[in-house]
Design an enzyme around this catalytic site. Structure first.
Site, PDB file in Angstrom:
ATOM      1  N   ASP A   1      10.719   2.113  -0.127  1.00  0.00           N
ATOM      2  CA  ASP A   1       9.616   1.175  -0.315  1.00  0.00           C
ATOM      3  C   ASP A   1       8.711   1.793  -1.391  1.00  0.00           C
ATOM      4  O   ASP A   1       8.796   2.989  -1.694  1.00  0.00           O
ATOM      5  CB  ASP A   1       8.856   0.914   0.991  1.00  0.00           C
ATOM      6  CG  ASP A   1       8.003  -0.354   0.903  1.00  0.00           C
ATOM      7  OD1 ASP A   1       7.813  -0.874  -0.234  1.00  0.00           O
ATOM      8  OD2 ASP A   1       7.509  -0.835   1.933  1.00  0.00           O
TER       9      ASP A   1
HETATM   10  C1  BGC Z   1       6.000  -3.613   0.290  1.00  0.00           C
HETATM   11  C2  BGC Z   1       7.407  -4.110   0.017  1.00  0.00           C
HETATM   12  C3  BGC Z   1       7.473  -4.660  -1.396  1.00  0.00           C
HETATM   13  C4  BGC Z   1       7.055  -3.569  -2.370  1.00  0.00           C
HETATM   14  C5  BGC Z   1       7.093  -3.999  -3.815  1.00  0.00           C
HETATM   15  C6  BGC Z   1       5.497  -2.663  -0.771  1.00  0.00           C
HETATM   16  O1  BGC Z   1       4.143  -2.427  -0.602  1.00  0.00           O
HETATM   17  O2  BGC Z   1       5.968  -2.965   1.542  1.00  0.00           O
HETATM   18  O3  BGC Z   1       7.766  -5.097   0.935  1.00  0.00           O
HETATM   19  O4  BGC Z   1       8.767  -5.117  -1.661  1.00  0.00           O
HETATM   20  O5  BGC Z   1       5.730  -3.174  -2.074  1.00  0.00           O
HETATM   21  O6  BGC Z   1       6.081  -4.898  -4.093  1.00  0.00           O
END
Ligand code: BGC
Length: 757
Positions: free
Chosen positions: A232
């Site tokens: 993530d």
């Molecule tokens: C989120 C993800 C997301 C990623 C990219 C993170 O903060 O938890 O779900 O895909 O950011 O935006």
């Protein structure tokens, strides 16, 4: 491109180039290596629309992304219980990705809704792992059918936003398997995602990004996942440990900082270069898979996709209450009241936020049915009562024959990044409902929210439509349901408790500092409420229709099976109303008697069907071992306790309409190490062991009681008491209570026999 060709490219890379491939080039791209012809690929959020940022990237939806279509969010799509529909949504998303050159869309998000107040519940599917896994699997299959990848996220146990980057979700093995891993297992096995996103949090103390146990042993080893795992955004903690654990791609780029650690570790011998090669091979495999399936001529039509979003939204809204007020008829004097009638809340805040070109509100769409009066009633920018707006709303409501109130939760209290404090609606909206109900007896509530709320007003209103956050075209779907053009067919994929405090995670959410103990174990959502026989506002699986369905003729192909067999269950469903409708047939299994603590009902299959008035369809399910099993922590495997089970067909977890018994015999013995301290009841769990032990269980108490039935002391001793004494007696107790009939030698002989079964 074959694996051999990919390996040949990797063989030509320098160590530095390989290390560099293991992290993003920037916020949204993987690295390219021009001299070897390795292309960069783009990934983008997800999950219910394309958040493609061409300029400045961010992971909270702060900077602009391209204009796109916002489809219903996970909370809503799950309520459809319609896997084909969601597959179709996946196909539409994939076409948008093809047109925009996006190789992987970051979703579905399928974390279990452990608490109703998790800030990101609007993106997630369900409190039940089967529903979450299956809906996610459908989206994955749909997207990937057009040669675009998905990233099932957030693996693992990322069930809250509070301290999400550091907290540890502390969960016992059985609960992890049955609930939290369970959802991902379903998604991986049904959809085979190209990538998985490892979550921010720790699981039992270990960063999810660093867990070899889950990323390699379970995900790849047991479930057969063959894509790459990405972090993530900003979840990387110890890059070298993560590579070893099977976390291939760091996102976004750490500007070379973590790549240096990889190079250093290979050079000083603490990291085998082959581990880096494997990660690069996985990343390239997916990159080339997209390149090879790329349709550079793909075009997308925002208007057409808006219409698709409307069609999907029709099946995502749950009719929770209807005292006969719905469907509305256009000849009535109707008022739409509340900000969300003209400016619906249709998506949540954060990384899933879509920059929509077009939004259809209920006020926009209602013109198809005639005209309605409107009053804004409240503003969701701050929770303050605006007296002028209230007065206007009350007047408008009093002049109408029916008032439809559009309320819910504002972005301010429901978003990625933080959790809600409670399940309450804003005070200004509650005051509005009360005030309108004072002057109007025909009130319908339309809810725009991504997670359960308390409804202190429920008895004052005649109808409630849970519209969830159902995308930019929600207004059209809402009015079509209100006026009966569309028959509602969604069902709750989560329980609405009466009050927040009723939720099983209440005392341990969001934990203490960095530790969150999942004290409720497997008793998440309905598994808890049903076991406790608690009143709930609306149960899991519940949803009304404008027609009625009658169930009959439940047939189970065998009355007794082994756990290696399968059994077929069929049931007839008839539409006994006067309009066509869709029904979600739910199959639950109940373990009638078990040594292991189990929920009353566990959803084991479901199916959505469409029926014309008078039509009957037979629905068939096939159940195997897993339908009857729990996760046994001695075997570290799924296990069925031999015994009676009930197969239950329900309209919700609380409305079981038919049931039939079945006996399931286990073919696996759980090994037990018996000792002098083993209680009689422990031995009774295994019929084979008990048969051997029975002759050694001689307790004088029972005999004494029989001899002495007349004495007053004996009168005070019930049979149950004596039986309990024996049941809970450890084997060593025979030395004291058998009046010398059992010796230590006898017991040692018995233990030897038991341990050698
Ligand atoms: C989120 C993800 C997301 C990623 C990219 C993170 O903060 O938890 O779900 O895909 O950011 O935006």
């Amino acid at each position: 491109m074959t694996q051999a060709e990919i390996k040949a490219i990797i063989a030509q890379m320098t160590l530095e180039e390989k290390a560099c491939m293991c992290s993003g080039a920037d916020f949204w791209h993987t690295e390219a290596i021009e001299r070897l012809g390795v292309p960069a690929t783009m990934v983008s959020d997800g999950p219910h629309g394309l958040r493609k940022q061409d300029d400045k990237g961010d992971h909270l939806g702060v900077n602009e992304s391209i204009k796109a279509v916002c489809f219903p969010a996970g909370c809503a799509t799950a309520a459809s219980w319609n896997t084909d529909l969601i597959k179709g949504m996946g196909k539409t998303l994939a076409n948008e990705c093809q047109a925009e050159g996006v190789s992987v869309i970051l979703g579905p998000a399928l974390n279990i809704k452990r608490s109703p107040v998790c800030g990101r519940n609007f993106e997630y599917y369900s409190e039940d792992p089967l529903v979450a896994g299956r809906m996610a699997g459908a989206l994955i299959a749909g997207v990937q059918s057009d040669g675009v990848g998905t990233s099932a996220k957030h693996f693992l146990a990322n069930n809250q936003e509070t301290r999400r980057m550091t907290c540890s979700s502390n969960i016992d093995e059985r609960t992890l398997r049955e609930i939290y891993l369970g959802a991902f297992e379903g998604a991986v096995k049904e959809g085979n995602p190209w990538t998985i996103m490892a979550s921010y949090n720790r699981v039992n103390g270990v960063h999810a990004t660093e867990s070899k146990e889950y990323l390699t042993d379970v995900l790849r080893g047991e479930w057969g996942f063959d894509g790459y795992v990405m972090s993530d955004w900003g979840a990387v903690n110890d890059r070298v440990a993560e590579l070893k654990a099977g976390m291939d791609l760091e996102m976004p780029s750490s500007n070379g900082e973590n790549d240096k650690l990889i190079v250093e570790a290979v050079k000083n011998g603490t990291l085998d270069e082959s581990v880096v090669d494997t990660a690069v091979e996985r990343i390239l495999t997916i990159a080339y898979r997209f390149e090879e399936n790329r349709r550079t001529d793909a075009v997308w039509d925002l208007d057409a996709d808006h219409e698709t979003a409307r069609k999907i939204a029709e099946e995502t809204m749950v009719l929770l209450k209807n005292d006969g007020i719905l469907p509305l008829t256009a000849d009535k004097k109707i008022a739409f009241i509340g900000q969300y009638a003209s400016k619906p809340r249709f998506q949540g805040g954060g990384s899933s936020h879509i920059n929509c070109r077009k939004v259809t509100s209920a006020m926009d769409a209602v013109s198809e049915y005639g005209s309605v009066a409107y009053a804004q009633g409240f503003s969701d920018k701050a929770d303050v009562i605006d007296e002028a707006m209230m007065a206007e709303a009350v007047k408008t409501a009093s002049e109408a024959e029916v008032a439809v109130l559009f309320v819910g939760l504002p972005d301010l209290i429901e978003s990625e990044g933080f959790d809600r404090k409670d399940m309450k609606m804003p005070k200004n909206q509650l005051a509005l409902i009360d005030a309108v109900c004072e002057v109007q007896k025909n009130v319908v509530i339309v809810l725009h929210n991504g997670a359960p709320i308390e409804m202190p007003w429920i008895n004052k209103v005649s109808g409630v439509l849970e519209a969830y956050l159902s995308g930019e075209a929600c207004g059209g779907a809402v009015v079509d349901i209100l006026f009966g053009k569309v028959n509602p067919s969604a069902k709750l994929p989560e329980t609405f408790p009466v009050k927040y405090e009723d939720n099983p995670s209440y005392l341990s959410f969001p934990g203490e500092r960095n530790e969150v103990n999942y004290t409720e174990g497997v008793f998440v959502g309905y598994r808890y409420y049903d076991k406790k026989k608690m009143d709930v506002l609306f149960p899991f699986g519940f949803g009304l229709s404008y027609t009625e369905f009658e169930y009959s003729n439940l047939k189970v192909s065998a009355s007794s099976i082994k756990d290696t067999d399968t059994v077929t269950v069929s049931v007839d469903v008839k539409n006994v109303g006067s309009v066509a409708g869709k029904e979600v047939v739910q199959l639950y299994v109940n373990d009638v008697e078990s040594y292991v603590l189990r929920p009353i009902n566990e959803l084991r299959d479901f199916c959505k069907i469409e029926l014309q008035p008078g039509e009957v369809k037979t629905v068939t399910f096939t159940l195997g071992k897993r339908a009857f099993a729990y996760f046994n922590t001695t075997l570290h495997d799924w296990h069925v306790e031999s015994g009676d089970f009930m197969i239950r067909i329900g309209k919700s977890s609380r409305d079981i309409v038919l049931e039939a018994p079945i006996y399931v015999e286990s073919t696996v013995r759980v090994p037990v190490k018996y000792s002098l301290d083993s209680a009689v009841c422990d031995i009774q769990e295994d019929p084979q062991a008990y048969e051997i032990a029975a002759p050694y269980i001689k307790v004088d108490l029972l005999e004494q009681q029989n001899d002495d039935e007349e004495s007053s002391a004996s009168e005070a001793i019930s049979k149950d008491m004596v039986e309990a004494m024996i049941k809970y007696l450890p084997l060593r107790g025979m030395l004291n209570f058998s009046d010398g009939k059992v010796t230590r030698e006898d017991l040692m002989e018995l233990i030897e026999k038991l341990n050698n079964i």
